[in-house]
Design a protein around this motif. Structure first.
Motif: not given
Lengths: 787, 185
Positions: A400, A471, A456, A452, A428, A426, A454
């Motif tokens: 992470l 994303e 923001y 994954y 992962q 972020l 994201n």
């Protein structure tokens, strides 16, 4: 998430098929030999520092049976027919070793320690070692070079490797460039995790603390099969202190002081095994540094200070055939960007180019004003593995990453302390791989990744969003197999990647509307490599790889002013993925008194994404701005990196390294911008193992010559590249043992010895100010090791 | 031990997938803006009469849209009081500039030089001009280009600072807007 779910059954099916195929292959024994041959031998290969060596070739001279050591450095032969055999072990960069063994039917165990090839040579500068794939060109920074670069940035240390340069934004931001490519065209692998920051930005350096790096290496080749799309030019491999095989305790403390920007750096490391639980070990590391404004020879580079606070910890539990490790690291930096680089429009830019001195010069201070950045990066990961005897090892890693970036610009009123850009990213990542042991000379691995991400935009900035919220889901499957013989190796690899990206963005025409768009990218990656060991110390490697990458978010969506460059950047949502073929060939030789390595490469791009100036420009209420749009073209890169070292007189080493590179825009028949100029660096080093009470002494003087970049397209830049320059540097270091366990190492360097005034083409602030002047650096290290 | 090990792996795998699954998707994707979008110059004849307003409007700020100009004519041999108004999107930024007058100054570049006469009528705390209120004197019928430049973070105390040498004082440009000015009899 929906897309992910639909991918899973397919993935599982594929994985099962792959596994079945491999397993079927593994249990295909050579029955004929079994009858009267009941001798066996097994063992382990390590180096003088007790580090295990995986992938070393071990063979029995008499029978020509041969295998590679597994990730634990182990090997075993069964069904040997004679009671005596000669075991030969060899690996690139090490002296080959022959051992004659008397065998027993119960099985013989032998630990073999390999010595580094001509140890003295290898210690001086960078050295080439066989990491994971010996058909790839892998260059590792020597322990000595790591020592010399203490207190610096990751990118600065990487510059020591021929063919690696940096894209700089003043004295505080260094982005690594491999063979002329950077950002989303290289991968930085930090402790096994693909580093995810806002790496699209030219003024965004990798968020990694160099003080936490034990080993630093660069894979010069399209290593995309293993690490995913985007490794088009190469991979930077960053490895902290490993916990596996850690014995006893280890402690280290470093202090570095530099005169030019009055920088101080303090770092500490403590690692220990837990005596009561065999295989359990932990570590704790922290570092901090603070620097003020740097000085060019004629003026202060105002607002170029920085401060960092970094921390990492890990715990690992390793048994005979399985293990688990937890790791956490945090990086945070607060850095200033040369104040004079903040400009309002093209006219300001012209004034800056014409003026002798930056418009903003102040007294030295540690304080930062705008423009400045605050960046933090958190990484947490867990990795587990299990080994099945004679089958292979299964690895699983989950990580992470949380990257925060705040950029503060010169603004009015209550907005002064509000960031103009505030991004939270972020990421992962899940990686599963299965590495099978050598079977019928085949060795390899396969696996899959699920990522994954994201991005923001924190809605407090009250300014235009430069890249949108998005994303992305990435899935990848790969297989890489190697056919290994003592004289040569052949490597084959393939990979499939799928990326789905959803964005929440503003349209060009109506800046307030929010809409969601979705794009999908999928493609294959493949590689074919060959390594040939011409003699015991001459190696030939060649590798051809097809790689690709999806367009980066800024290339698709950036919209507006790029701070510090007085240019508008407009993304292009219709961009197609970029793809390339890269052919890398390396010839190297290591001898007792000399060593050399030459790497040549050719890379051809389809749909190469670049910024093209739009002659129209853009008139706004802030004045006139040149406009750059993301376009695609065919591009071609060709280059050579060379390193050579010779021990002329006793203890005296002459070393030289050079990099030559040309990059063309084939469609427009001109040159690509921001390509590092050709350079050659020569150093003379005097080394002694012992002198008075000191050990490992060295004294070195080096000279760097950087040519003017003559290959550039006039309209693609605001100013022609700066003229060529030459720099001198001296380095010295000595170690003093306190007792068996403790030692103190002291080092001293002078960079830019003659206080030369110069500018570098690859520094984005070259339009505004000169480079840093003379810098005295003092280093002291306390080291404690107990078994 | 073996069971525990397997369980741990399973749990971690589950946890990470679950975590990925539970991401929120209710971001506020709309943000405010602070960019300057309009400069308005109101020319009020001192001897009486209706004011005329020059406007330079760029609704998308730094975006690609062409700005729109409103360029009325001025009368010859007339003295004007000229006030400037700086607008952001839905927000008047003039007061902010006034509040931070020590770091802001307008410059009025005229081509041909002095086809109209300009003088500052306002001062900051250090008695240095700002340029939000000015005095303009027109001469005979003529035409020229007036460029209004707003500089931020400049060294206002620089000696003999004027519209031709202002880059020497450093700082950066916040506004650079040009108007065609026609002076008629």
């Amino acid at each position: 998430m929906i897309a992910l779910k639909s991918q899973l059954p397919k993935m599982r099916k594929r994985l099962i098929t792959c596994m079945a195929l491999i397993l079927a292959g593994l249990y295909y024994p050579t029955i004929a030999q079994r009858e009267n041959c009941h001798y066996s031998v097994s063992g382990k290969i390590s180096n003088s520092n007790q580090q295990i060596i995986a992938g070393a070739v071990v063979y029995i001279k008499e029978t020509q049976q041969q295998i590679l050591t597994d990730p634990e450095g182990k090997f075993s032969f069964e069904h040997i027919c004679t009671p005596q055999c000669t075991l030969v072990c060899q690996v690139v960069g090490m002296q080959p070793q022959e051992v004659v063994l008397e065998l027993t039917p119960q099985g013989t165990y032998k630990e073999i320690i390999l010595l580094e090839n001509s140890q003295q040579l290898a210690e001086v500068e960078v050295k080439t070692t066989a990491l994971l794939n010996s058909t790839q060109t892998v260059t590792e920074l020597s322990a000595e070079a790591m020592e010399r670069n203490k207190g610096k940035f990751l990118g600065e240390a990487l510059k020591e490797i021929a063919g690696v340069s940096v894209l700089q934004t003043g004295p505080s931001i260094f982005k690594p460039v491999i063979h002329g490519l950077h950002s989303n065209r290289i991968i930085v692998l930090n402790n096994g995790v693909k580093q995810e920051g806002q790496q699209w930005g030219l003024d965004h350096a990798p968020e990694i603390d160099l003080q936490n790096v034990e080993r630093l290496s660069v894979i010069k080749g399209a290593m995309a099969v293993r690490y995913g799309a985007e490794a088009m030019a190469g991979v930077v491999v960053v490895e902290p202190l490993p916990l596996k095989n850690l014995r006893g305790q280890r402690a280290e403390a470093n202090f570095v002081g530099a005169s030019n920007n009055r920088m101080g750096m303090l770092s500490m490391l403590y690692a220990s095994e837990v005596k009561k639980v065999k295989g359990l070990a932990w570590k704790l590391q922290a570092s901090t540094k603070k620097a003020g404004d740097a000085f060019a020879p004629n003026y202060n580079l105002s607002n170029t200070g920085f401060s960092e606070l970094n921390f990492s910890t890990g715990v690992g539990y390793h048994k005979e055939n399985k293990g688990i490790e937890l790791y956490y690291s945090r990086f945070s930096t607060h850095l200033g960007i040369l104040k004079a680089a903040h400009i309002g429009n093209l006219n300001d830019f012209r004034f800056a180019l014409q003026s002798q001195q930056p418009w903003f010069v102040r007294e030295f201070t540690y304080d930062l004003t705008t423009p400045r950045q605050y960046v933090s990066h958190d990484l947490a990961k867990i990795s587990v593995y299990k080994t099945w005897q004679k089958v292979g090892t299964l690895h699983y890693q989950a990580s992470l990453q949380y990257n925060q970036r705040q950029e503060f610009d010169t603004r009015r009123g209550d907005l002064t302390n509000v960031p103009a850009m505030f991004l939270q990213l972020l990421s992962q990542q899940n990686d599963i791989s299965f590495e099978h042991f050598t079977h019928h000379n085949w060795k390899g691995l396969f696996g899959f990744n699920i990522y994954y991400q994201n991005n923001y935009n924190v809605p407090i900035t009250r300014s235009r969003v430069f890249i949108p919220d998005y994303e992305a889901f990435d899935t990848g499957f790969y297989i890489s197999e190697k056919y290994v013989k003592p004289q040569y190796e052949v490597e084959l690899g393939a990979r499939y990647d799928f990326r789905q990206m959803r964005t929440f963005q503003r349209s060009f025409q109506n800046r307030d509307s929010t809409f969601s768009s979705q794009r999908q990218f999928a493609n294959f990656t493949s590689t074919l490599g060959f390594a040939y060991f011409l003699s015991e110390n001459i190696t030939f490697r060649t590798n051809i790889a097809k790689s690709w990458r999806p367009p980066a978010p800024n290339e698709l969506f950036s919209f507006g002013l790029h701070h510090g460059s007085a240019a508008m950047e407009y993304g292009n949502a219709d961009l197609q993925p970029e793809s390339a073929y890269k052919w890398t060939t390396t010839l190297s030789q290591t001898h007792k008194h000399f060593s050399w390595e030459v790497t040549g490469y050719l890379q051809h791009f389809q749909n190469f994404i670049y910024l093209q100036p739009n002659p129209q420009g853009n008139l706004t209420i802030n004045g006139y701005f040149p406009v750059f749009e993301y376009k695609q073209t065919r591009a071609f890169f060709q280059g050579i990196d060379a390193t050579a070292e010779v021990e002329g007189l006793k203890n005296l080493f002459l070393r030289t390294k050079a990099a030559w590179l040309q990059a063309y825009n084939l469609r427009d028949r001109n040159y690509l911008p921001f390509i590092p100029a050709n350079r050659i660096e020569t150093s003379l080093t005097y080394k002694r193992k012992q002198w008075a009470k000191f050990e490992q002494i060295y004294l070195s003087i080096s000279h760097l010559a950087v040519a003017e970049q003559k290959r550039y397209t006039a309209e693609s830049d605001f100013a022609p590249p700066p003229p060529s320059y030459q720099l001198w540097q001296i380095d010295m270091q000595a170690e003093r043992k306190i007792n068996e366990k403790q030692s103190i190492t002291v080092g001293f360097s002078v960079q830019n010895l003659l206080n030369t005034t110069y500018r570098d083409y690859m520094n984005r602030l070259r339009y505004f100010a000169d480079e840093m002047g003379r810098n005295f650096i003092f280093r002291i290290k306390y080291n404690f090791v107990s078994e | 031990m073996k069971k525990l090990f397997t369980q741990t792996i399973f749990f971690i795998a589950l946890a990470t997938f679950a975590w990925v699954g539970c991401k929120k998707d209710d971001h506020d994707h709309d943000h405010e803006h602070e960019e300057i979008t309009q400069l308005a110059m109101t020319f009020t004849p001192i001897s009486g009469g209706g004011p005329v307003v020059f406007q330079f409007t760029d609704p998308d700020g730094l975006g690609p849209m062409e700005p729109v100009r409103v360029e009325p004519t001025l009368r010859s041999n007339t003295a004007y009081k000229v006030t400037l108004k700086v607008m952001g999107k839905d927000k008047d930024l003039t007061d902010q500039i006034k509040k931070e007058a020590e770091t802001h100054q307008f410059f009025f570049i005229r081509v041909p030089q002095n086809f109209i006469a300009f003088s500052y009528q306002d001062n900051d705390k250090n008695n240095l001009p700002i340029g939000l209120v000015n005095h303009v004197q027109t001469f005979g019928a003529t035409r020229g280009v007036l460029t209004v430049v707003l500089r931020h973070e400049l060294r206002k105390a620089t000696a003999n600072l004027n519209e031709t040498n202002y880059p020497m004082a450093g700082g950066s440009t916040d506004i650079e807007a040009s108007f065609n000015v026609v002076v008629v009899d």
